[in-house]
Write a protein that holds these residues in place. Structure first.
Motif, short mmCIF file in Angstrom:
data_model
loop_
_atom_site.label_atom_id
_atom_site.label_comp_id
_atom_site.label_asym_id
_atom_site.label_seq_id
_atom_site.Cartn_x
_atom_site.Cartn_y
_atom_site.Cartn_z
N GLY A 30 66.06 7.87 11.22
CA GLY A 30 67.08 6.69 12.05
C GLY A 30 66.29 6.07 12.68
N LYS A 31 66.58 5.62 14.47
CA LYS A 31 65.66 4.96 15.40
C LYS A 31 65.22 5.40 15.72
CE LYS A 31 69.27 1.08 16.86
NZ LYS A 31 69.94 0.89 18.13
N ASN A 32 65.15 6.73 15.84
CA ASN A 32 64.25 7.88 16.15
C ASN A 32 63.27 8.73 15.19
OD1 ASN A 32 65.30 7.48 19.55
ND2 ASN A 32 66.39 9.67 18.45
N TYR A 33 62.11 9.00 15.79
CA TYR A 33 60.57 10.06 14.86
C TYR A 33 61.00 10.91 14.97
CZ TYR A 33 58.16 5.58 14.34
OH TYR A 33 58.46 4.36 13.50
N ARG A 34 60.70 12.09 14.34
CA ARG A 34 61.10 13.57 14.39
C ARG A 34 59.72 13.83 13.60
NH1 ARG A 34 66.12 15.64 10.81
NH2 ARG A 34 64.57 15.57 9.24
N ALA A 35 59.57 15.99 13.98
CA ALA A 35 57.98 16.32 14.13
C ALA A 35 58.14 17.83 14.11
CB ALA A 35 56.96 15.79 14.31
N TYR A 48 61.72 15.33 18.26
CA TYR A 48 62.13 14.22 18.76
C TYR A 48 61.35 13.27 19.64
CZ TYR A 48 65.66 15.89 15.78
OH TYR A 48 66.70 15.95 14.44
N VAL A 49 60.80 12.44 18.78
CA VAL A 49 60.43 10.63 19.97
C VAL A 49 61.45 9.64 20.06
CG1 VAL A 49 58.57 9.61 20.00
CG2 VAL A 49 57.76 11.80 19.55
N SER A 50 61.67 9.49 21.09
CA SER A 50 62.09 7.74 21.06
C SER A 50 61.58 6.73 21.57
CB SER A 50 63.64 7.91 21.75
OG SER A 50 64.05 6.48 22.07
N PRO A 51 60.62 5.80 20.70
CA PRO A 51 60.10 5.16 20.89
C PRO A 51 61.00 3.53 21.87
CG PRO A 51 60.86 4.36 18.54
CD PRO A 51 61.06 5.34 19.36
N GLU A 52 62.13 3.32 21.17
CA GLU A 52 63.15 2.56 22.73
C GLU A 52 62.85 3.33 23.96
OE1 GLU A 52 67.49 0.15 21.88
OE2 GLU A 52 66.62 2.68 21.56
N LYS A 53 63.02 4.49 23.56
CA LYS A 53 63.21 4.81 25.03
C LYS A 53 62.05 5.51 25.63
CE LYS A 53 67.78 5.64 23.76
NZ LYS A 53 68.61 6.98 23.39
N GLY A 54 60.63 5.53 25.37
CA GLY A 54 59.38 6.40 25.70
C GLY A 54 59.44 7.90 26.08
N ILE A 55 60.30 8.32 25.18
CA ILE A 55 60.68 9.87 25.49
C ILE A 55 60.22 10.84 24.56
CG2 ILE A 55 61.37 9.50 27.45
CD1 ILE A 55 64.28 10.39 25.93
N TYR A 56 59.85 12.08 24.58
CA TYR A 56 60.36 12.85 23.57
C TYR A 56 61.03 13.82 24.36
CZ TYR A 56 56.62 16.00 25.89
OH TYR A 56 55.79 16.81 27.24
N TYR A 57 61.55 14.93 23.90
CA TYR A 57 61.96 15.91 23.69
C TYR A 57 62.02 16.66 22.48
CZ TYR A 57 65.65 19.48 25.61
OH TYR A 57 66.03 20.56 25.71
N CYS A 58 62.19 18.62 22.59
CA CYS A 58 62.35 19.39 21.67
C CYS A 58 63.51 20.06 22.15
CB CYS A 58 61.30 20.16 21.96
SG CYS A 58 61.58 21.75 20.44
N PHE A 59 64.78 20.19 20.82
CA PHE A 59 65.86 21.43 20.83
C PHE A 59 65.37 22.39 20.67
CE2 PHE A 59 67.44 16.70 20.33
CZ PHE A 59 67.81 16.17 21.05
N GLY A 60 64.16 22.81 20.30
CA GLY A 60 63.69 24.34 20.31
C GLY A 60 63.46 25.00 21.53
N CYS A 61 62.26 23.83 22.44
CA CYS A 61 61.27 25.11 23.23
C CYS A 61 62.17 24.03 24.38
CB CYS A 61 59.94 24.72 23.66
SG CYS A 61 59.23 23.59 22.98
N LYS A 62 62.58 23.41 24.10
CA LYS A 62 63.27 22.32 25.58
C LYS A 62 62.57 21.45 26.57
CE LYS A 62 67.26 24.60 24.12
NZ LYS A 62 67.73 24.71 23.56
N LYS A 63 61.52 21.41 25.62
CA LYS A 63 60.35 20.27 26.79
C LYS A 63 60.26 18.98 26.09
CE LYS A 63 56.34 24.19 27.01
NZ LYS A 63 55.23 24.22 27.03
N GLY A 64 60.32 18.28 27.05
CA GLY A 64 60.63 16.96 26.90
C GLY A 64 59.91 16.20 27.91
N GLY A 65 59.56 14.89 28.25
CA GLY A 65 58.68 14.56 29.20
C GLY A 65 58.35 12.87 28.13
N ASN A 66 57.51 12.06 28.81
CA ASN A 66 57.00 11.00 29.02
C ASN A 66 55.45 10.82 27.73
OD1 ASN A 66 55.34 11.34 30.85
ND2 ASN A 66 57.04 10.11 32.66
N ALA A 67 54.41 9.64 27.85
CA ALA A 67 53.43 9.63 27.46
C ALA A 67 52.62 11.01 28.05
CB ALA A 67 53.34 8.32 26.82
N VAL A 68 52.40 10.60 29.31
CA VAL A 68 52.08 11.43 30.20
C VAL A 68 52.20 12.93 30.27
CG1 VAL A 68 51.20 11.49 32.95
CG2 VAL A 68 51.41 9.19 32.02
N SER A 69 53.00 13.42 30.25
CA SER A 69 53.81 14.39 30.05
C SER A 69 53.03 14.80 28.93
CB SER A 69 54.92 15.36 30.72
OG SER A 69 56.02 14.34 29.58
#
Length: 549
Positions: A30-35, A48-69
Motif C-alpha cells: 500500500g502506502k507503507n513498506y514492510r519488512a 512498517y515504514v511510512s515514507p509519507e510520515k517519516g516514521i517506522y513502527y514494529c507491531f511485534g516488539c513495539k519499537k518505533g521512531g524516526n530516522a534518527v532513532s
C-alpha cells in the motif's frame, strides 16, 4: 546546543525509506513498506515504514521512531552521532559535541587513552614495548586501536589532575577505585563504540603474578561489555564489504590477525558471546566464521555461540584449530595463507557439531540428533530451516516429519499470526482524536477553530495538545523526540502507521463527529452529575434529552 529547527530540518529532509533500505530489505505494501524487524527475531513481517510520515513502527516488539532513532537503535549510536550521520548525507554541517550525553565520561576516556598511549611510547613504557615485541604485535600496524601501557608506578591520576580532571570523574569513568588506579603494569586495549569514541579499557597483565591476567573496566553509563565487541568499530566496514565476519575469543587473537590483513574480525570482551553482541555482528555480516581456541573450552564456547548466532539469522561456520593452538599462535607459526585456508574451508555448524560428537552407542546418536534438532529449531528463516531439516533427515536416515514433530512443528508450516488488530491500535477516544490531528497537521488551523485545551480530559493528551499549539510547524517525525509518556508515544506511532490522511472536508467532519459523540457526551454526563447533586430536575431533564439526541 544544536537549534531545534536544525534538528527538525535534518529529520524532515531525510528519506526514511532510503535510509532503512540500506540495512534491511523493504517491500511496498500500500502506502507503507514492510519488512522483518531488525530489532527482534520473527518469521512474519511486522515492521512498517511510512515514507509519507517519516516514521517506522514494529507491531511485534513495539519499537518505533524516526530516522534518527532508527540509526541510534540499529548502529548503537548516540543522538548527536546519528544526527551528524544524517546531516552529512544531506551535506549539512553541524557541531554535535555539545549535545553529547555523558560528554565528560567520553572526555575522561579520551584523555586516559592519550596517557596510556604516551606511556607506551616513552622510556617508562619500555616493558610494554618489549612485551608486545615478544608477542609479535606491531603498534605501527595497529594505530587505529591506539594501544597503550599502564605503568607499574601508575601516573594516570597526576596526569589527569594537570588536565583539570578530579578523582570523582575518574571513579565515574571506572579508572579509579578507592583512590587507586585500576590498571598497573598492563598492556591497555582501548574499547571503542561504533562511533569511534573510547568507552572503556581492557588490560593484560605483563607479569604472571598479576591477577586477573585480563581485566576490563567496570561497567559505566557508557560501557556495557555485553553490548559491544572489541574491534567492531575498526572492522565493521570490512565486514559489510565482505558480508562476512571472523569471531575470535581474545584481544591478541584479534590484533595478530588484523595486522596480517584479516580485518573483518571482532571479539567478545573476555566473556561468552551475548545475544546483543550477536545481533550487532548480524547487522554487518551474513556469514560468521567462529575461530576459537582448539581446546575443550574453545569447543564448548563455540557450541554456545552457534545457537546465539543462529538466532540472528546468519550463516554459521566453525574453523577448527588443531588442539593446543589459539588463532594468535597458529598464524604466527603457520602464516596467513594457512589460517585463510582454514577459514575458507570451515564447515557449517551442522557438520562441525556432528564431526566433534563422540558417538559410540545408539543413545549417543539419539542425544546428538536431539541436540542438533534443538539448535536447528532456532533458525527463523523457513527456507534455511527446511534445508537443514532435510539435510539432517538424510544424514541420520530419519523421516523429516519425525524431526519436525520433535521440534513441535506440524508437517506443513503454519504461518505465524501477526499481532491482532486490537493490540495494535488505541481504544482511548482522546488518543484516537490525537492520532487524527497529528495525521492531518496541515489542517491544524481548523483544529484550533473546533477544539480547545479544555476539551481534553486525559492529562497526557492535554500536554501533547499544548505542545502542538505552541509549535505550529510540528511534523509527525518530531513526535518521537517529545518528552512525553513512552507508552502513549508508541500507541500513537502504531495508530499513525495504520491510518490514512484525509482531505480537509472529511477531516473537519471527523473532528465534528468525534466532538459530538465523545467530548460533548462526556461534558453532558458531567452536567447531569452536577444537576443530580444540585437537585435541579429541570436541567437534569434537558441534559438527558441532549444526551439521547
Amino acid at each position: 546546543m544544536i537549534e531545534r529547527e536544525k534538528i527538525d530540518e535534518i529529520i524532515r529532509q531525510t528519506d526514511i525509506v532510503d535510509l532503512i533500505s540500506q540495512y534491511i530489505q523493504l517491500r511496498k505494501v500500500g502506502k507503507n513498506y514492510r519488512a522483518l524487524c531488525p530489532f527482534h527475531t520473527e518469521r512474519t513481517p511486522s515492521f512498517y515504514v511510512s515514507p509519507e510520515k517519516g516514521i517506522y513502527y514494529c507491531f511485534g516488539c513495539k519499537k518505533g521512531g524516526n530516522a534518527v532513532s532508527f540509526l541510534m537503535e540499529y548502529e548503537h549510536l548516540d543522538f548527536p552521532d546519528a544526527l551528524r550521520r544524517l546531516a552529512k548525507n544531506l551535506g549539512i554541517e553541524i557541531d554535535t559535541t555539545k549535545n553529547l550525553k555523558y560528554k565528560e565520561l567520553y572526555e575522561v576516556n579520551e584523555l586516559a587513552t592519550q596517557f596510556f598511549n604516551l606511556a607506551l611510547n616513552k622510556e617508562i613504557g619500555k616493558k610494554g614495548q618489549n612485551y608486545l615485541k615478544e608477542r609479535m604485535i606491531d603498534p605501527e600496524k595497529l594505530k587505529d586501536f591506539r594501544l597503550g601501557y599502564a605503568p607499574t608506578t601508575g601516573g594516570l591520576i597526576p596526569f589527569m589532575r594537570q588536565k583539570g580532571v578530579g578523582i570523582e570523574r575518574l571513579i565515574q569513568a571506572g579508572l579509579v577505585s578507592q583512590n587507586r588506579e585500576i590498571f598497573h603494569d598492563r598492556i591497555i586495549f582501548p574499547i571503542f563504540n561504533l562511533s569511534g569514541r573510547v568507552i572503556g579499557f581492557g588490560g593484560r597483565g605483563i607479569e604472571n603474578y598479576i591477577q586477573p591476567k585480563y581485566l576490563n573496566s567496570p561497567e559505566t553509563p557508557i560501557f556495557k561489555k555485553g553490548e559491544i565487541l572489541y574491534g567492531l568499530f575498526q572492522a565493521k566496514e570490512s565486514m559489510r564489504a565482505k558480508s562476512e565476519a571472523i569471531l575470535v575469543e581474545g584481544y591478541f587473537d584479534l590484533l595478530s590477525l588484523y595486522q596480517r590483513n584479516l580485518k573483518n574480525i571482532c571479539a567478545p570482551l573476555g566473556t561468552a558471546l551475548t545475544e546483543n553482541q550477536a545481533l550487532l555482528i548480524s547487522r554487518y555480516a551474513k556469514k560468521v566464521n567462529i575461530l576459537f581456541d582448539g581446546d575443550a573450552s574453545g569447543i564448548k564456547a563455540a557450541l554456545r555461540a552457534i545457537g546465539i548466532l543462529l538466532n540472528t539469522q546468519v550463516s554459521v561456520h566453525v574453523a577448527m584449530l588443531p588442539e593446543g593452538y589459539d588463532p594468535d599462535e597458529f598464524i604466527k607459526e603457520k602464516g596467513s595463507s594457512a589460517i585463510n585456508d582454514l577459514i575458507n574451508s570451515a564447515p557449517d555448524f551442522f557438520t562441525f557439531y556432528k564431526d566433534i560428537a563422540v558417538v559410540k552407542t545408539v543413545e549417543d546418536e539419539i542425544n546428538l540428533i536431539n541436540e542438533l534438532v534443538q539448535i536447528i529449531g532456532r533458525i527463523q528463516d523457513p527456507v534455511r530451516l527446511d534445508r537443514y531439516l532435510k539435510y539432517a533427515s538424510r544424514v541420520f536416515d530419519i523421516p523429516v516429519d519425525v524431526l519436525r514433530k520433535k521440534m513441535g512443528m506440524e508437517t506443513s508450516y503454519k504461518k505465524e499470526a501477526p499481532p491482532s488488530r486490537s493490540s495494535r491500535t488505541t481504544t482511548n477516544p482522546e488518543e484516537k482524536l490525537m492520532t487524527l490531528i497529528i495525521n492531518n497537521l496541515e489542517y491544524f488551523n481548523r483544529v484550533k477553530e473546533l477544539l480547545s485545551i479544555d476539551d481534553f480530559k486525559d492529562a497526557k493528551i492535554k500536554t501533547l495538545f499544548e505542545i502542538l499549539l505552541k509549535r505550529e510547524d510540528f511534523a509527525v517525525q518530531e513526535l518521537v523526540d517529545l518528552d512525553i509518556d513512552e507508552e502513549l508515544k508508541n500507541r500513537l506511532l502504531a495508530s499513525l502507521i495504520e491510518t490514512q490522511k484525509l482531505d480537509e472536508e472529511e477531516f473537519v467532519r471527523s473532528i465534528n463527529l468525534f466532538y459530538k459523540k465523545n467530548i460533548m457526551r462526556h461534558k453532558l454526563k458531567q452536567k447531569i452529575s452536577e444537576a443530580i447533586k444540585a437537585d435541579d430536575t429541570e436541567s437534569l431533564k434537558k441534559y438527558k434529552e441532549l444526551l439521547k439526541s
